[in-house]
Motif scaffolding. Sequence first.
Motif, PDB file in Angstrom:
ATOM      1  N   ILE A 232       0.629  -1.129  -0.110  1.00 61.21           N
ATOM      2  CA  ILE A 232      -0.131   0.067  -0.001  1.00 61.21           C
ATOM      3  C   ILE A 232       0.750   1.225  -0.007  1.00 61.21           C
ATOM      4  N   TRP A 233       1.705   1.323   0.775  1.00 62.78           N
ATOM      5  CA  TRP A 233       2.826   2.461   0.851  1.00 62.78           C
ATOM      6  C   TRP A 233       3.483   2.892  -0.253  1.00 62.78           C
ATOM      7  N   GLN A 234       3.937   1.833  -1.006  1.00 58.41           N
ATOM      8  CA  GLN A 234       4.764   2.043  -2.277  1.00 58.41           C
ATOM      9  C   GLN A 234       3.606   2.602  -3.311  1.00 58.41           C
ATOM     10  N   THR A 235       2.500   2.101  -3.029  1.00 56.03           N
ATOM     11  CA  THR A 235       1.462   2.226  -4.223  1.00 56.03           C
ATOM     12  C   THR A 235       0.927   3.743  -4.223  1.00 56.03           C
ATOM     13  N   MET A 236       1.061   4.336  -2.761  1.00 54.64           N
ATOM     14  CA  MET A 236       0.442   5.769  -2.383  1.00 54.64           C
ATOM     15  C   MET A 236       1.603   6.636  -2.935  1.00 54.64           C
ATOM     16  N   ILE A 237       2.875   6.240  -3.124  1.00 51.87           N
ATOM     17  CA  ILE A 237       3.812   7.180  -3.710  1.00 51.87           C
ATOM     18  C   ILE A 237       3.512   7.035  -5.243  1.00 51.87           C
ATOM     19  N   LEU A 238       3.462   6.060  -5.808  1.00 53.46           N
ATOM     20  CA  LEU A 238       3.039   5.796  -7.036  1.00 53.46           C
ATOM     21  C   LEU A 238       1.996   6.787  -7.554  1.00 53.46           C
TER      22      LEU A 238
END
Length: 269
Positions: A232-238
Amino acid sequence: MNPFVFSCIAPHGGEIIPELAGEKPERMNITRQSMLRLGNWMKEAEPGCLIVLTPHGTRIDGQFSITGSETVEGIVEENGEKFSMKRKIHREMADLLARGAKAEGLPAGVIGFGTSAGPLSCLQLDWGAAVPLRFMPDIPVVIITPSRSISYEMHIEFGRMMRKVVAASGIRTGLIASCDWSHTHNPAGPYGYHEEAQILDEKVTLLLQQDNLEEMAEFPEESIENAKPDGIWQTMILAGAIPFDERKSKFLSYEAPTYFGLLCMAYHQ
């Protein structure tokens, strides 16, 4: 305009690497074939730098961690085999991102080890970065590890900062969000079984296909705790780096052949 020449969401299960497939190469073959496609698209885009967002790198509580060493090097072990990798760090991009975070008031720390330059300036390369990088062009990288004690909104803001920095830099840059999903699909796995794993991964797959990445921030904490995703956290950056109206996405595959979910998604410029 999307400043990233190619971007993707890619998993990091060790067996995806062909050299680590062991006696059951079919077990993650759907994902492996998708990773080969992602790697080919990235090569065709001809980036000069790859930014990798990984949950398993060196963490700084309350800050985004940015590699500032000269190199990274690591080993991934699976099925009694070892795969090693060493990559140069794109130090110019790392510095630009650190300066950009400071200018935007975002908490970020540049990490190094040993010396400021030379062969001893080398940080450990985690499997979250090494596995997807196995399929990508051999070019300098920047490894970024988010902190789960930072809000989702700040992760999105960090992605927006990255977008501005990359656009202003003139450096052809690819972006990889290294994400595995729910880790409680199998009672024999290290985290046991929970029915929420399938439910959450189905929601993730649907949201990604709809390009509604930001809606993952609305997942209940109890659901996240039960399913144990790490994407989830990497996806939020993306999500911050590539806004909704620029997400030229292509869903490739999803599978959960062991205890965790594997998903591949492409974002073309």
